[in-house]
Enzyme design. Structure first.
Site, PDB file in Angstrom:
ATOM      1  N   GLY A  10       0.850  -1.200   0.000  1.00  0.00           N
ATOM      2  CA  GLY A  10       0.000   0.000   0.000  1.00  0.00           C
ATOM      3  C   GLY A  10       0.884   1.247   0.000  1.00  0.00           C
ATOM      4  O   GLY A  10       0.525   2.288   0.570  1.00  0.00           O
ATOM      5  N   LEU A  12       1.661   3.392  -2.211  1.00  0.00           N
ATOM      6  CA  LEU A  12       1.316   4.596  -2.986  1.00  0.00           C
ATOM      7  C   LEU A  12       0.213   5.419  -2.330  1.00  0.00           C
ATOM      8  O   LEU A  12      -0.235   6.412  -2.884  1.00  0.00           O
ATOM      9  CB  LEU A  12       0.874   4.198  -4.401  1.00  0.00           C
ATOM     10  CG  LEU A  12       1.945   3.502  -5.244  1.00  0.00           C
ATOM     11  CD1 LEU A  12       1.377   3.115  -6.608  1.00  0.00           C
ATOM     12  CD2 LEU A  12       3.159   4.406  -5.439  1.00  0.00           C
ATOM     13  N   GLY A  13      -0.222   5.028  -1.148  1.00  0.00           N
ATOM     14  CA  GLY A  13      -1.306   5.745  -0.486  1.00  0.00           C
ATOM     15  C   GLY A  13      -0.814   6.972   0.268  1.00  0.00           C
ATOM     16  O   GLY A  13       0.352   7.377   0.158  1.00  0.00           O
ATOM     17  N   GLN A  14      -1.724   7.556   1.056  1.00  0.00           N
ATOM     18  CA  GLN A  14      -1.402   8.814   1.755  1.00  0.00           C
ATOM     19  C   GLN A  14      -0.199   8.626   2.688  1.00  0.00           C
ATOM     20  O   GLN A  14       0.698   9.463   2.720  1.00  0.00           O
ATOM     21  CB  GLN A  14      -2.620   9.297   2.563  1.00  0.00           C
ATOM     22  CG  GLN A  14      -2.476  10.731   3.043  1.00  0.00           C
ATOM     23  CD  GLN A  14      -3.504  11.134   4.116  1.00  0.00           C
ATOM     24  OE1 GLN A  14      -4.338  10.340   4.535  1.00  0.00           O
ATOM     25  NE2 GLN A  14      -3.427  12.369   4.551  1.00  0.00           N
ATOM     26  N   ASP A  36       2.186  -2.125  -4.410  1.00  0.00           N
ATOM     27  CA  ASP A  36       0.827  -1.560  -4.442  1.00  0.00           C
ATOM     28  C   ASP A  36       0.064  -2.179  -5.603  1.00  0.00           C
ATOM     29  O   ASP A  36       0.658  -2.748  -6.522  1.00  0.00           O
ATOM     30  CB  ASP A  36       0.866  -0.026  -4.591  1.00  0.00           C
ATOM     31  CG  ASP A  36      -0.377   0.660  -4.021  1.00  0.00           C
ATOM     32  OD1 ASP A  36      -0.264   1.318  -2.964  1.00  0.00           O
ATOM     33  OD2 ASP A  36      -1.461   0.537  -4.640  1.00  0.00           O
ATOM     34  N   ASP A  54      -0.965  -7.599  -5.087  1.00  0.00           N
ATOM     35  CA  ASP A  54      -2.258  -7.528  -4.411  1.00  0.00           C
ATOM     36  C   ASP A  54      -2.116  -8.260  -3.078  1.00  0.00           C
ATOM     37  O   ASP A  54      -1.744  -9.434  -3.060  1.00  0.00           O
ATOM     38  CB  ASP A  54      -3.294  -8.230  -5.311  1.00  0.00           C
ATOM     39  CG  ASP A  54      -4.701  -8.161  -4.733  1.00  0.00           C
ATOM     40  OD1 ASP A  54      -4.857  -7.777  -3.553  1.00  0.00           O
ATOM     41  OD2 ASP A  54      -5.640  -8.506  -5.474  1.00  0.00           O
ATOM     42  N   TYR A 144     -15.391  -0.132   9.115  1.00  0.00           N
ATOM     43  CA  TYR A 144     -13.944   0.094   9.261  1.00  0.00           C
ATOM     44  C   TYR A 144     -13.501  -0.119  10.710  1.00  0.00           C
ATOM     45  O   TYR A 144     -12.526  -0.821  10.977  1.00  0.00           O
ATOM     46  CB  TYR A 144     -13.680   1.530   8.809  1.00  0.00           C
ATOM     47  CG  TYR A 144     -12.260   2.028   8.916  1.00  0.00           C
ATOM     48  CD1 TYR A 144     -11.259   1.512   8.100  1.00  0.00           C
ATOM     49  CD2 TYR A 144     -11.929   3.065   9.800  1.00  0.00           C
ATOM     50  CE1 TYR A 144      -9.959   2.007   8.175  1.00  0.00           C
ATOM     51  CE2 TYR A 144     -10.647   3.566   9.871  1.00  0.00           C
ATOM     52  CZ  TYR A 144      -9.655   3.034   9.052  1.00  0.00           C
ATOM     53  OH  TYR A 144      -8.381   3.531   9.123  1.00  0.00           O
ATOM     54  N   LYS A 148     -10.910  -2.859  12.264  1.00  0.00           N
ATOM     55  CA  LYS A 148      -9.674  -2.479  12.970  1.00  0.00           C
ATOM     56  C   LYS A 148      -9.641  -3.100  14.370  1.00  0.00           C
ATOM     57  O   LYS A 148      -8.607  -3.543  14.835  1.00  0.00           O
ATOM     58  CB  LYS A 148      -9.549  -0.953  13.063  1.00  0.00           C
ATOM     59  CG  LYS A 148      -9.228  -0.271  11.728  1.00  0.00           C
ATOM     60  CD  LYS A 148      -7.852  -0.641  11.220  1.00  0.00           C
ATOM     61  CE  LYS A 148      -7.459   0.143   9.975  1.00  0.00           C
ATOM     62  NZ  LYS A 148      -6.224  -0.322   9.357  1.00  0.00           N
TER      63      LYS A 148
HETATM   64  N1  LIG Z   1      -4.856   8.319   6.504  1.00  0.00           N
HETATM   65  C1  LIG Z   1      -5.418   8.351   7.715  1.00  0.00           C
HETATM   66  O1  LIG Z   1      -5.869   9.405   8.188  1.00  0.00           O
HETATM   67  C2  LIG Z   1      -5.443   7.086   8.560  1.00  0.00           C
HETATM   68  C3  LIG Z   1      -5.939   7.167   9.862  1.00  0.00           C
HETATM   69  C4  LIG Z   1      -6.011   6.010  10.635  1.00  0.00           C
HETATM   70  C5  LIG Z   1      -5.540   4.810  10.119  1.00  0.00           C
HETATM   71  N2  LIG Z   1      -5.058   4.752   8.846  1.00  0.00           N
HETATM   72  C6  LIG Z   1      -4.610   3.441   8.342  1.00  0.00           C
HETATM   73  O2  LIG Z   1      -3.330   3.534   7.741  1.00  0.00           O
HETATM   74  C7  LIG Z   1      -3.239   2.646   6.613  1.00  0.00           C
HETATM   75  C8  LIG Z   1      -2.840   3.419   5.371  1.00  0.00           C
HETATM   76  O3  LIG Z   1      -3.769   4.455   5.169  1.00  0.00           O
HETATM   77  P1  LIG Z   1      -3.651   5.480   3.954  1.00  0.00           P
HETATM   78  O4  LIG Z   1      -4.351   6.710   4.380  1.00  0.00           O
HETATM   79  O5  LIG Z   1      -2.273   5.558   3.433  1.00  0.00           O
HETATM   80  O6  LIG Z   1      -4.612   4.733   2.907  1.00  0.00           O
HETATM   81  P2  LIG Z   1      -4.768   5.041   1.339  1.00  0.00           P
HETATM   82  O7  LIG Z   1      -6.139   4.614   0.948  1.00  0.00           O
HETATM   83  O8  LIG Z   1      -4.324   6.412   1.022  1.00  0.00           O
HETATM   84  O9  LIG Z   1      -3.694   4.033   0.711  1.00  0.00           O
HETATM   85  C9  LIG Z   1      -3.869   2.644   0.686  1.00  0.00           C
HETATM   86  C10 LIG Z   1      -3.011   2.082  -0.451  1.00  0.00           C
HETATM   87  O10 LIG Z   1      -3.246   0.665  -0.503  1.00  0.00           O
HETATM   88  C11 LIG Z   1      -3.365   0.281  -1.865  1.00  0.00           C
HETATM   89  N3  LIG Z   1      -4.172  -0.933  -1.957  1.00  0.00           N
HETATM   90  C12 LIG Z   1      -5.515  -1.040  -1.924  1.00  0.00           C
HETATM   91  N4  LIG Z   1      -5.883  -2.320  -2.070  1.00  0.00           N
HETATM   92  C13 LIG Z   1      -4.738  -3.038  -2.181  1.00  0.00           C
HETATM   93  C14 LIG Z   1      -4.473  -4.413  -2.364  1.00  0.00           C
HETATM   94  N5  LIG Z   1      -5.464  -5.322  -2.462  1.00  0.00           N
HETATM   95  N6  LIG Z   1      -3.184  -4.809  -2.430  1.00  0.00           N
HETATM   96  C15 LIG Z   1      -2.168  -3.910  -2.353  1.00  0.00           C
HETATM   97  N7  LIG Z   1      -2.362  -2.582  -2.193  1.00  0.00           N
HETATM   98  C16 LIG Z   1      -3.642  -2.164  -2.121  1.00  0.00           C
HETATM   99  C17 LIG Z   1      -4.037   1.470  -2.547  1.00  0.00           C
HETATM  100  O11 LIG Z   1      -3.789   1.431  -3.950  1.00  0.00           O
HETATM  101  C18 LIG Z   1      -3.400   2.643  -1.838  1.00  0.00           C
HETATM  102  O12 LIG Z   1      -2.232   3.083  -2.512  1.00  0.00           O
HETATM  103  C19 LIG Z   1      -4.601   1.939   6.530  1.00  0.00           C
HETATM  104  O13 LIG Z   1      -4.550   0.734   7.242  1.00  0.00           O
HETATM  105  C20 LIG Z   1      -5.527   2.902   7.259  1.00  0.00           C
HETATM  106  O14 LIG Z   1      -6.640   2.225   7.802  1.00  0.00           O
HETATM  107  C21 LIG Z   1      -5.009   5.864   8.054  1.00  0.00           C
END
Ligand SMILES: NC(=O)c1ccc[n+]([C@@H]2O[C@H](COP(=O)([O-])OP(=O)(O)OC[C@H]3O[C@@H](n4cnc5c(N)ncnc54)[C@H](O)[C@@H]3O)[C@@H](O)[C@H]2O)c1
Length: 320
Positions: A10, A12-14, A36, A54, A144, A148
């Site tokens: 994951g 590429l996410g935030q 990702d 995946d 969600y 968690k």
């Molecule tokens: N951002 C927040 O404010 C926040 C707050 C609390 C907890 N979290 C937790 O932190 C973690 C990351 O959050 P984030 O904000 O970066 O999420 P995000 O949605 O920005 O990024 C998630 C990444 O996972 C990838 N992804 C989705 N399905 C996938 C799969 N099947 N296989 C591989 N990759 C896959 C997506 O392409 C994406 O790049 C998560 O577990 C989230 O629950 C985030």
């Protein structure tokens, strides 16, 4: 101990898009493998090893771990709170089956350490809202939050049964400018900066008085790495640590932005995300993280606002 080889799922996410370069700075570019389901942009692709993978394909994840001698995994792929309410079955599958795959791959490959983030969404309407303690009533009422909370239980169980060194943080809403957030309830606290800089206007989907715990991404990335580098004896909580930096309402954030952009106007049109926000804590007691592995936040509301306005302003200038 030899060289650590780190896999981020994951990436590429935030969070991943900022955690990946931070880990590469410490451990070396080639020792941090980004994975990702999305195709990375050219900059990310050229910045170090990347595998399309995946998390629901356990064999593929296992073979990447084996072939690359991975010693640590950061598992970040998940359906976030607001998105999960619209697709409960898929959210449950990704959040739970994805976690099981990683827990099992970690055991089968003798992984040294695993990071998996939890969230303030583990708390629910019956939780004390102010200064929410580490251990208290936890009855989440979102897809969600339920996933968690179950995930925290499974992390504890894998530690007890197999001795797996798994570390976790209950992140609050995370605020950053490099990558847009992925469908959470606290996304407004990022979007508002883009609205303020581009149009001096923002329509907020929460009411102005909704106080939620938040954190600037620099604190989140540093806290995550500090937790992972802490001495194992200091990590006493095997479910997930409360962690926080600040709490504010949309109205308080608006007032802070108006100190720099006085013409900025925010109006409030609550949607279904208000129900989720209303079930979450307003502020978090993170004293266990402070005592046990030395957590200290560095960003408060004024410092975070000033950084966000500077960087979002720069991004908008570059896009012209
Ligand atoms: N951002 C927040 O404010 C926040 C707050 C609390 C907890 N979290 C937790 O932190 C973690 C990351 O959050 P984030 O904000 O970066 O999420 P995000 O949605 O920005 O990024 C998630 C990444 O996972 C990838 N992804 C989705 N399905 C996938 C799969 N099947 N296989 C591989 N990759 C896959 C997506 O392409 C994406 O790049 C998560 O577990 C989230 O629950 C985030």
């Amino acid at each position: 101990m030899g060289i650590e080889k780190i896999m981020i799922i994951g990436a590429l996410g935030q969070i991943g898009s900022e955690l990946t370069p931070a880990l590469r700075n410490i451990y070396g570019t080639d020792n941090v493998i980004a994975c990702d389901l999305k195709e990375p942009g050219p900059d990310f692709k050229e910045s170090g090893p990347f595998f399309y993978s995946d998390v629901l394909d356990k064999e593929n994840i296992s073979s990447i771990v084996e072939k690359n001698g991975v010693t640590q995994i950061y598992h970040l792929a998940a359906y976030l709170s607001a998105k999960a309410e619209h697709n409960p079955a898929m959210a449950w599958k990704l959040n739970m089956e994805g976690l099981f795959n990683i827990l099992d791959v970690a055991i089968e490959n003798n992984i040294n350490k695993l990071f998996w983030p939890s969230s303030i969404a583990v708390f629910g309407p019956t939780t004390p809202k102010v200064n929410t303690p580490q251990t208290c009533m936890m009855e989440p009422n979102t897809v969600y939050g339920i996933s968690k909370k179950a995930g925290e239980g499974w992390c504890e169980w894998y530690h007890k049964k197999y001795g797996l060194d798994i570390r976790s943080l209950r992140y609050p809403g995370l605020i950053s400018y490099k990558t847009l957030p992925g469908g959470g309830t606290t996304d407004y606290a990022v979007d508002i900066f883009h609205g303020a800089v581009a149009n001096k206007r923002y329509h907020c989907y929460l009411n102005g008085q909704t106080k939620l715990p938040m954190m600037y991404m620099d604190d989140a990335v540093r806290g995550t790495i500090e937790l992972m580098e802490a001495d194992a004896d200091n990590i006493k909580i095997k479910s997930s640590y409360n962690i926080t930096s600040m709490s504010f309402t949309p109205a308080e954030l608006t007032a802070e932005i108006q100190k720099t952009i006085p013409e900025f106007i925010c109006d409030y049109q609550p949607d279904e995300r208000q129900r989720i926000a209303d079930s979450w804590p307003q502020s978090i007691d993170d004293s266990k993280a402070c005592e046990e592995w030395g957590w200290r936040h560095q960003y408060d509301l004024p410092k975070m606002t000033s950084e966000m306005l500077k960087h979002v302003g720069k991004l908008q200038m570059e896009s012209f």
